[in-house]
Design a protein around this motif. Structure first.
Motif, PDB file in Angstrom:
ATOM      1  N   VAL A 145      49.830  65.583  29.636  1.00 50.16           N
ATOM      2  CA  VAL A 145      50.729  66.140  29.906  1.00 50.16           C
ATOM      3  C   VAL A 145      51.952  65.558  28.560  1.00 50.16           C
ATOM      4  O   VAL A 145      52.013  64.607  29.448  1.00 50.16           O
ATOM      5  N   TRP A 146      52.886  66.114  28.683  1.00 50.06           N
ATOM      6  CA  TRP A 146      53.727  65.884  27.160  1.00 50.06           C
ATOM      7  C   TRP A 146      55.182  65.954  27.951  1.00 50.06           C
ATOM      8  O   TRP A 146      55.640  67.759  27.815  1.00 50.06           O
ATOM      9  N   THR A 147      56.520  65.199  28.566  1.00 45.76           N
ATOM     10  CA  THR A 147      57.821  65.074  29.559  1.00 45.76           C
ATOM     11  C   THR A 147      58.363  64.517  28.208  1.00 45.76           C
ATOM     12  O   THR A 147      58.314  63.827  28.309  1.00 45.76           O
ATOM     13  N   PHE A 148      59.930  65.100  28.972  1.00 49.54           N
ATOM     14  CA  PHE A 148      60.740  64.163  28.718  1.00 49.54           C
ATOM     15  C   PHE A 148      61.958  63.668  29.969  1.00 49.54           C
ATOM     16  O   PHE A 148      61.906  64.222  30.889  1.00 49.54           O
ATOM     17  N   ASP A 149      62.100  62.757  29.588  1.00 44.29           N
ATOM     18  CA  ASP A 149      63.162  61.606  30.309  1.00 44.29           C
ATOM     19  C   ASP A 149      64.278  61.308  30.108  1.00 44.29           C
ATOM     20  O   ASP A 149      64.101  60.374  28.866  1.00 44.29           O
ATOM     21  N   PRO A 150      65.336  61.509  30.514  1.00 45.56           N
ATOM     22  CA  PRO A 150      65.444  62.089  31.521  1.00 45.56           C
ATOM     23  C   PRO A 150      65.363  64.056  31.352  1.00 45.56           C
ATOM     24  O   PRO A 150      64.879  64.027  29.869  1.00 45.56           O
ATOM     25  N   PRO A 151      65.395  65.095  31.934  1.00 40.77           N
ATOM     26  CA  PRO A 151      64.788  65.906  31.438  1.00 40.77           C
ATOM     27  C   PRO A 151      65.677  66.357  30.461  1.00 40.77           C
ATOM     28  O   PRO A 151      67.102  66.509  31.214  1.00 40.77           O
ATOM     29  N   PRO A 152      65.801  67.308  30.088  1.00 39.31           N
ATOM     30  CA  PRO A 152      67.000  67.520  29.057  1.00 39.31           C
ATOM     31  C   PRO A 152      68.334  68.199  29.148  1.00 39.31           C
ATOM     32  O   PRO A 152      69.396  68.104  29.640  1.00 39.31           O
TER      33      PRO A 152
END
Ligand SMILES: Cc1cc2nc3c(=O)[nH]c(=O)nc-3n(C[C@H](O)[C@H](O)[C@H](O)COP(=O)(O)O)c2cc1C
Ligand SMILES: Nc1ncnc2c1ncn2[C@@H]1O[C@H](COP(=O)(O)OP(=O)(O)OP(=O)(O)O)[C@@H](O)[C@H]1O
Length: 209
Positions: free
Chosen positions: A57-64
């Protein structure tokens, strides 16, 4: 919706430290890890198991959207990671969403993905990526085999979304918001599932790219 408890811990790493010969990957901000996100991630995990490759799972922090001040955050990073881990991926890659990261081109992001050898990429039809959101699913599919998630909708037929959950919370409908984020399984199953392999993503921006 089915949930996969593999018994294996989920490793959390910085996206910069990842290099794999093969994988199946689900990508998204996943703020709130609602039922739409859960289905998308669960399908990627199932696909990875069938292929015999790691589920990422490839995610971003903070959410864009939170970074750009367009929305209030639904989940803390820890809560998001714990909720994603419950769905059974082998690895969660966290990209630190900074000013330098969001200026990177769609092509540069495709290059990042290439480092994990995706057999398939799972996203929703509205997925965008790269500076000024220039990348779309068509561009993604030109490079990697891409699977578009079936939209999960509420009882009333509207799509489940982080935006909808924020609106329900603003209107004071905390129970209604919680339903869209609910997932089965005792919370105890979460205990010990996460291994923080590398927390450098919390500290420095993507200066290397
Ligand atoms: C390398 C990169 C650069 C991005 N730059 C921008 C940007 O300039 N403006 C923006 O609104 N979103 C930007 N995004 C965020 C994406 O539009 C999108 O929110 C993200 O890929 C997560 O997808 P999701 O919103 O469908 O979950 C960028 C994403 C990536 C991967
Ligand atoms: N209801 C849903 N059913 C299936 N996939 C979904 C659903 N909602 C979002 N997705 C997909 O999950 C990925 C991550 O979505 P994202 O984090 O942007 O959530 P969102 O609910 O669309 O957020 P927001 O409402 O803030 O735009 C995207 O590829 C998106 O298309």
């Amino acid at each position: 919706m089915s949930f996969q408890f593999t018994g294996r811990p989920t490793l959390v790493v910085s996206d910069r430290d990842l290099s794999l010969p093969a994988s199946v990957v689900a990508i998204g901000a996943f703020d709130g890890v609602h039922q739409g996100h859960q289905q998308l991630i669960s399908e990627a995990v199932r696909d990875a198991r069938a292929e015999g490759v790691p589920a990422i799972v490839w995610t971003f922090d903070p959410p864009p959207k939170v970074f750009f001040g367009r929305a209030a955050r639904l989940s803390t990073l820890d809560d998001k990671l714990a909720r994603i881990a419950r769905l059974g991926p082998d690895l969660i890659a966290v990209a630190s969403f900074t000013a330098s990261y969001c200026a990177r081109s769609a092509g540069a992001f495709l290059g990042d993905l290439a480092r994990i050898g995706p057999r398939r990429v799972h996203v929703g039809a509205d997925f965008r990526f790269g500076a000024k959101q220039t990348g779309d699913v068509e561009l993604l599919a030109a490079r990697f085999e891409t699977r578009l998630a079936r939209p999960v909708v509420c009882a009333g037929g509207e799509p489940v979304s982080s935006t909808r959950i924020r609106a329900l919370r603003r209107a004071g409908d905390i129970a209604g918001a919680a339903v869209l984020q609910s997932c089965p399984g005792p919370a105890a199953l979460l205990a010990g599932r996460l291994q923080m392999h590398d927390t450098r993503y919390e500290e420095d921006p993507h200066v290397r790219h």
